[in-house]
Design a protein around this motif. Structure first.
Motif, PDB file in Angstrom:
ATOM      1  N   ASP A  53       0.758  -1.294  -0.111  1.00 12.40           N
ATOM      2  CA  ASP A  53      -0.099  -0.004   0.111  1.00 12.40           C
ATOM      3  C   ASP A  53       0.920   1.397  -0.066  1.00 12.40           C
ATOM      4  OD1 ASP A  53      -2.420   1.261  -0.051  1.00 12.40           O
ATOM      5  OD2 ASP A  53      -2.084   1.706   2.266  1.00 12.40           O
ATOM      6  N   LEU A  54       1.917   1.070   1.013  1.00 13.54           N
ATOM      7  CA  LEU A  54       2.870   2.357   0.927  1.00 13.54           C
ATOM      8  C   LEU A  54       3.657   2.574  -0.464  1.00 13.54           C
ATOM      9  CD1 LEU A  54       4.062   1.982   4.543  1.00 13.54           C
ATOM     10  CD2 LEU A  54       2.641   3.722   3.690  1.00 13.54           C
ATOM     11  N   GLU A  55       4.020   1.302  -0.942  1.00  8.61           N
ATOM     12  CA  GLU A  55       4.540   1.493  -2.296  1.00  8.61           C
ATOM     13  C   GLU A  55       3.582   2.227  -3.393  1.00  8.61           C
ATOM     14  OE1 GLU A  55       7.848   0.104  -2.479  1.00  8.61           O
ATOM     15  OE2 GLU A  55       8.205   0.867  -4.791  1.00  8.61           O
ATOM     16  N   ALA A  56       2.486   1.850  -3.383  1.00  8.58           N
ATOM     17  CA  ALA A  56       1.738   2.300  -4.233  1.00  8.58           C
ATOM     18  C   ALA A  56       1.258   3.745  -4.067  1.00  8.58           C
ATOM     19  CB  ALA A  56       0.135   1.741  -4.154  1.00  8.58           C
ATOM     20  N   LEU A  57       1.513   4.331  -2.851  1.00  4.45           N
ATOM     21  CA  LEU A  57       1.419   5.767  -2.401  1.00  4.45           C
ATOM     22  C   LEU A  57       2.503   6.676  -2.805  1.00  4.45           C
ATOM     23  CD1 LEU A  57       0.021   6.203   1.178  1.00  4.45           C
ATOM     24  CD2 LEU A  57      -0.578   7.465  -0.862  1.00  4.45           C
ATOM     25  N   GLY A  58       3.679   5.910  -3.277  1.00  3.96           N
ATOM     26  CA  GLY A  58       4.766   6.605  -3.625  1.00  3.96           C
ATOM     27  C   GLY A  58       5.953   6.628  -2.824  1.00  3.96           C
ATOM     28  N   PHE A  59       6.049   5.692  -1.671  1.00  7.63           N
ATOM     29  CA  PHE A  59       7.055   5.610  -0.780  1.00  7.63           C
ATOM     30  C   PHE A  59       7.753   4.545  -1.475  1.00  7.63           C
ATOM     31  CE2 PHE A  59       4.138   7.416   2.364  1.00  7.63           C
ATOM     32  CZ  PHE A  59       4.968   8.111   3.185  1.00  7.63           C
ATOM     33  N   SER A  60       9.159   4.226  -1.100  1.00  2.00           N
ATOM     34  CA  SER A  60       9.873   3.044  -1.541  1.00  2.00           C
ATOM     35  C   SER A  60       9.804   2.404  -0.034  1.00  2.00           C
ATOM     36  CB  SER A  60      11.499   3.523  -1.569  1.00  2.00           C
ATOM     37  OG  SER A  60      11.975   4.257  -0.788  1.00  2.00           O
ATOM     38  N   ALA A  61       9.058   1.015  -0.138  1.00  3.71           N
ATOM     39  CA  ALA A  61       8.759   0.380   0.763  1.00  3.71           C
ATOM     40  C   ALA A  61       9.428  -0.974   0.874  1.00  3.71           C
ATOM     41  CB  ALA A  61       7.214   0.496   0.982  1.00  3.71           C
ATOM     42  N   SER A  62       9.836  -1.434   2.073  1.00  2.00           N
ATOM     43  CA  SER A  62      10.438  -2.763   2.209  1.00  2.00           C
ATOM     44  C   SER A  62      10.052  -3.573   3.204  1.00  2.00           C
ATOM     45  CB  SER A  62      11.772  -2.810   1.705  1.00  2.00           C
ATOM     46  OG  SER A  62      12.183  -2.219   2.745  1.00  2.00           O
ATOM     47  N   LEU A  63      10.149  -4.877   3.255  1.00  4.88           N
ATOM     48  CA  LEU A  63       9.742  -5.684   4.565  1.00  4.88           C
ATOM     49  C   LEU A  63      11.298  -6.106   4.969  1.00  4.88           C
ATOM     50  CD1 LEU A  63       6.804  -6.077   4.227  1.00  4.88           C
ATOM     51  CD2 LEU A  63       7.416  -8.770   4.115  1.00  4.88           C
ATOM     52  N   ARG A  64      11.367  -6.001   6.326  1.00 10.82           N
ATOM     53  CA  ARG A  64      12.927  -6.079   6.794  1.00 10.82           C
ATOM     54  C   ARG A  64      12.742  -7.459   7.551  1.00 10.82           C
ATOM     55  NH1 ARG A  64      15.771  -1.642   6.269  1.00 10.82           N
ATOM     56  NH2 ARG A  64      15.012  -0.613   4.409  1.00 10.82           N
ATOM     57  N   ASP A  65      13.274  -8.553   7.380  1.00  9.65           N
ATOM     58  CA  ASP A  65      13.149  -9.875   8.243  1.00  9.65           C
ATOM     59  C   ASP A  65      13.904  -9.606   9.466  1.00  9.65           C
ATOM     60  OD1 ASP A  65      11.492 -11.412   6.800  1.00  9.65           O
ATOM     61  OD2 ASP A  65      13.117 -11.683   5.205  1.00  9.65           O
ATOM     62  N   THR A  66      13.473 -10.183  10.446  1.00  8.34           N
ATOM     63  CA  THR A  66      14.019 -10.175  11.771  1.00  8.34           C
ATOM     64  C   THR A  66      13.978 -11.594  12.338  1.00  8.34           C
ATOM     65  OG1 THR A  66      12.029  -9.890  13.239  1.00  8.34           O
ATOM     66  CG2 THR A  66      13.129  -7.926  12.030  1.00  8.34           C
ATOM     67  N   ILE A 116       8.454   5.665   7.439  1.00 10.76           N
ATOM     68  CA  ILE A 116       7.270   5.068   8.039  1.00 10.76           C
ATOM     69  C   ILE A 116       8.019   3.701   8.556  1.00 10.76           C
ATOM     70  CG2 ILE A 116       5.073   3.633   7.889  1.00 10.76           C
ATOM     71  CD1 ILE A 116       4.211   6.063   6.323  1.00 10.76           C
ATOM     72  N   LEU A 117       7.700   3.508   9.930  1.00 11.85           N
ATOM     73  CA  LEU A 117       8.083   2.110  10.485  1.00 11.85           C
ATOM     74  C   LEU A 117       6.840   1.483  11.087  1.00 11.85           C
ATOM     75  CD1 LEU A 117      10.196   0.120  11.474  1.00 11.85           C
ATOM     76  CD2 LEU A 117      10.559   1.609  13.602  1.00 11.85           C
ATOM     77  N   ILE A 118       6.578   0.230  10.694  1.00 14.99           N
ATOM     78  CA  ILE A 118       5.431  -0.376  11.160  1.00 14.99           C
ATOM     79  C   ILE A 118       6.028  -1.609  11.532  1.00 14.99           C
ATOM     80  CG2 ILE A 118       3.136  -0.926  10.796  1.00 14.99           C
ATOM     81  CD1 ILE A 118       3.147   1.911  10.318  1.00 14.99           C
ATOM     82  N   GLU A 119       5.826  -1.849  12.806  1.00 12.00           N
ATOM     83  CA  GLU A 119       6.400  -3.053  13.465  1.00 12.00           C
ATOM     84  C   GLU A 119       5.419  -4.030  13.502  1.00 12.00           C
ATOM     85  OE1 GLU A 119       8.201  -4.254  18.052  1.00 12.00           O
ATOM     86  OE2 GLU A 119       7.224  -2.331  17.730  1.00 12.00           O
ATOM     87  N   GLY A 120       5.909  -5.446  13.792  1.00 10.86           N
ATOM     88  CA  GLY A 120       4.815  -6.711  13.824  1.00 10.86           C
ATOM     89  C   GLY A 120       5.021  -7.458  15.197  1.00 10.86           C
ATOM     90  N   GLU A 121       5.871  -6.563  16.181  1.00  9.93           N
ATOM     91  CA  GLU A 121       6.100  -7.597  17.521  1.00  9.93           C
ATOM     92  C   GLU A 121       5.849  -6.605  18.746  1.00  9.93           C
ATOM     93  OE1 GLU A 121      10.278  -8.651  17.447  1.00  9.93           O
ATOM     94  OE2 GLU A 121       9.799 -10.480  16.447  1.00  9.93           O
ATOM     95  N   PRO A 178       8.641  -9.808  10.625  1.00 13.15           N
ATOM     96  CA  PRO A 178       9.099  -8.529   9.722  1.00 13.15           C
ATOM     97  C   PRO A 178       8.548  -7.064  10.198  1.00 13.15           C
ATOM     98  CG  PRO A 178       7.522  -9.735   8.432  1.00 13.15           C
ATOM     99  CD  PRO A 178       7.716 -10.528   9.540  1.00 13.15           C
ATOM    100  N   MET A 179       9.636  -6.392   9.876  1.00  9.22           N
ATOM    101  CA  MET A 179       9.325  -4.752   9.947  1.00  9.22           C
ATOM    102  C   MET A 179       8.932  -4.299   8.683  1.00  9.22           C
ATOM    103  SD  MET A 179      10.711  -3.827  13.029  1.00  9.22           S
ATOM    104  CE  MET A 179      11.510  -4.399  14.469  1.00  9.22           C
ATOM    105  N   VAL A 180       8.176  -3.181   8.421  1.00  5.54           N
ATOM    106  CA  VAL A 180       7.978  -2.388   7.439  1.00  5.54           C
ATOM    107  C   VAL A 180       8.583  -1.063   7.244  1.00  5.54           C
ATOM    108  CG1 VAL A 180       6.134  -1.508   5.745  1.00  5.54           C
ATOM    109  CG2 VAL A 180       5.528  -3.616   7.083  1.00  5.54           C
ATOM    110  N   VAL A 181       9.407  -0.764   6.543  1.00  7.02           N
ATOM    111  CA  VAL A 181       9.934   0.391   6.496  1.00  7.02           C
ATOM    112  C   VAL A 181      10.001   1.039   5.031  1.00  7.02           C
ATOM    113  CG1 VAL A 181      12.341   1.628   6.735  1.00  7.02           C
ATOM    114  CG2 VAL A 181      11.889  -0.501   7.876  1.00  7.02           C
ATOM    115  N   ALA A 182       9.381   2.201   5.284  1.00  7.19           N
ATOM    116  CA  ALA A 182       9.141   3.124   3.940  1.00  7.19           C
ATOM    117  C   ALA A 182       9.497   4.760   4.153  1.00  7.19           C
ATOM    118  CB  ALA A 182       7.673   3.031   3.426  1.00  7.19           C
TER     119      ALA A 182
END
Ligand code: BES
Ligand code: MN
Length: 465
Positions: free
Chosen positions: A51-64, A157-162, A68-72
């Motif tokens: 969704d963030l990528e579609a908005l024009g962010f460069s977004a990625s999933l970062r494995d931990t 943007i940092l969206i955490e999963g833990e 995973p964390m979402v960073v955009a």
């Protein structure tokens, strides 16, 4: 019309679509604490990133090692280097939904319902904590980008999963990505308003540390007639231990527990005294009437400025239908401690373990297990210019002064932003006390969602100026 008004009206017009996106996300059961939902956590992260990528962010999933964390990142057009850079934080993981039979509609089938009071509420696990909340800033950014083609600030943007399981992967992640994640300040959307008409910025959060204990008595479950009397019963040992955690005044008895806890300063006490708050009503809303905390302390002081020791779960022995005359071999409990001031999570855990060990007879065993390091409390200076700017933007939306409040909950990242990245946080959220976080029938008011989005439109505007 001013530009902000255009953006606000774009946000208003997009509200139905914003709701669709929230509901799509709530449908994914991203329960971080339960390994059975690992793939769902990833799916939720992927959806946010896409969704963030579609908005024009460069977004990625970062494995931990965990989820995973979402960073955009968003680079504003023609403005790189000339505008401040802020980090926006939320969490896509949710708490387990049990007890399931207490939900009116299934937790992961979100539903919009209008109450008898005419208030429209969005039901589902995660609507308020934290999917609905973090979408308020994402949807506000969507409106900004739709209307102006860009954002008024540089945004990460940092969206955490833990978050709901104590953020075990967080500190190493922040350390490894220090340069990428260090911004001028962080904005965290995971807290409450003062009430449905009054916006708030939270400046205090409690810390937390957890532990789990298993007491083992006899080698196997025993016949409670044949062995009852001579054989130690681990459930009795456990209950005695737990009952000793508090004295008759509600104070925690673990030696050293209050090290680092100071009395509430007079001016803070006076400031909180001015907030219109009824201790009676607070308890009444959850079906209680007899205050059970530390004697002589108000509810606000107990929740915002005092530490606690709580038992969150206890099990052992036979709990099925009918009777089974048994002395169980084992008994278990899960505990969490809320921390304030300078209380040190590791020291509290050590002190609790020593306290617990001392209560167990020598032919029985006590074992401890806990994941994650725990997190200390956070206190944020109320004089920061960013808090002032944000409070003014919130006032523009609500037409009321922004309250500066505390919260009894914990958001571990706030302290780590400060300690690891040297970054201050501003905590702006639109939750309400009756949202039923971590409870059955969690909800987010439609007005929280809508005015939350509108508020961020204004906060972003103020930050860019
Ligand atoms: N959003 C909450 C924190 C919160 C609760 C803020 C109530 C304002 C009012 C957050 O997601 C949360 O619940 N955190 C957990 C963290 C814990 C597992 C380390 C908590 O407080 O239990
Ligand atoms: Mn939570």
């Amino acid at each position: 019309m001013t530009r902000i008004d255009d953006i606000l009206s774009t946000a208003d017009k997009g509200l139905e679509r914003s709701l669709d996106r929230l509901f799509d996300l709530v449908r994914i059961p991203s329960i971080s604490t339960d390994p059975a939902y690992k793939a769902d956590c990833r799916r939720a992260a992927e959806r946010v990133a896409a969704d963030l990528e579609a908005l024009g962010f460069s977004a990625s999933l970062r494995d931990t090692p965990g989820h995973p964390m979402v960073v955009a990142h968003f680079e504003p057009k023609d403005k790189a280097g000339k505008v401040p850079h802020f980090l926006f934080y939320g969490h896509y993981d949710v708490q387990p939904p049990d007890p399931l039979d207490k939900w009116t509609t299934p937790p992961f089938e979100p539903e919009k319902r209008t109450g008898k009071d005419g208030v429209v509420r969005l039901y589902g696990r995660g609507t308020a904590d934290d999917k609905g909340q973090f979408l308020t800033f994402i949807e506000a950014m969507r409106a900004w980008i739709a209307e102006t083609g860009t954002l008024p600030v540089k945004a990460t943007i940092l969206i955490e999963g833990e978050e709901e399981s104590g953020s075990p992967s967080l500190v190493p992640f922040l350390k490894e990505n220090r340069a990428e994640l260090s911004c001028d300040a962080a904005f965290v959307c995971d807290t409450n308003m003062w009430d449905e008409k009054t916006p708030a910025i939270t400046t205090r959060l409690r810390g937390m540390v957890k532990d789990e204990i298993t007491i083992t008595g006899p080698r196997v479950d025993l016949h409670s007639g044949a062995y009852g009397g001579p054989a130690a019963n681990p459930i009795r040992i456990l209950s005695k231990l737990l009952s000793k955690l508090h004295d008759k005044n509600g104070k925690v008895t673990i030696p050293g527990f209050y090290d680092g806890v100071s009395d509430l300063p007079k001016d803070v006490k006076a400031q909180w005294g001015k907030l219109k708050f009824s201790d009676k009503k607070f308890l009444k809303e959850v079906g209680l009437s007899v205050p059970a905390g530390e004697k002589g302390k108000s509810v606000l002081e107990q929740v915002w400025a005092r530490p606690t020791a709580e038992v969150n779960g206890i099990w052992g022995g036979y709990t099925g239908a009918g009777t089974k005359t048994v002395i169980p071999s084992q008994a278990h409990a899960k505990l969490t401690f809320r921390l304030v001031g300078k209380q040190n999570p590791q020291k509290i855990q050590k002190a609790f373990r020593a306290f617990a060990k001392a209560q167990v007879p020598k032919d029985c065993r006590i074992e401890f297990s806990s994941s994650g390091p725990g997190s200390p409390a956070s206190e944020i200076a109320e004089t920061s210019p960013l808090i002032r700017k944000s409070a003014a933007a919130l006032k523009d939306e609500f037409g009321r002064n922004t309250a500066l409040i505390g919260s009894g909950g914990s958001i571990p990242i706030v302290r780590y932003f400060k300690d690891v990245l040297g970054m201050d946080s501003v905590l702006i959220g639109f939750g309400l006390n009756d949202d039923a976080l971590h409870s059955p029938n969690e909800k987010y008011n439609l007005s929280s969602f809508h005015r939350g989005i509108r508020s961020w439109v204004r906060v972003l505007g103020a930050l860019g100026r």
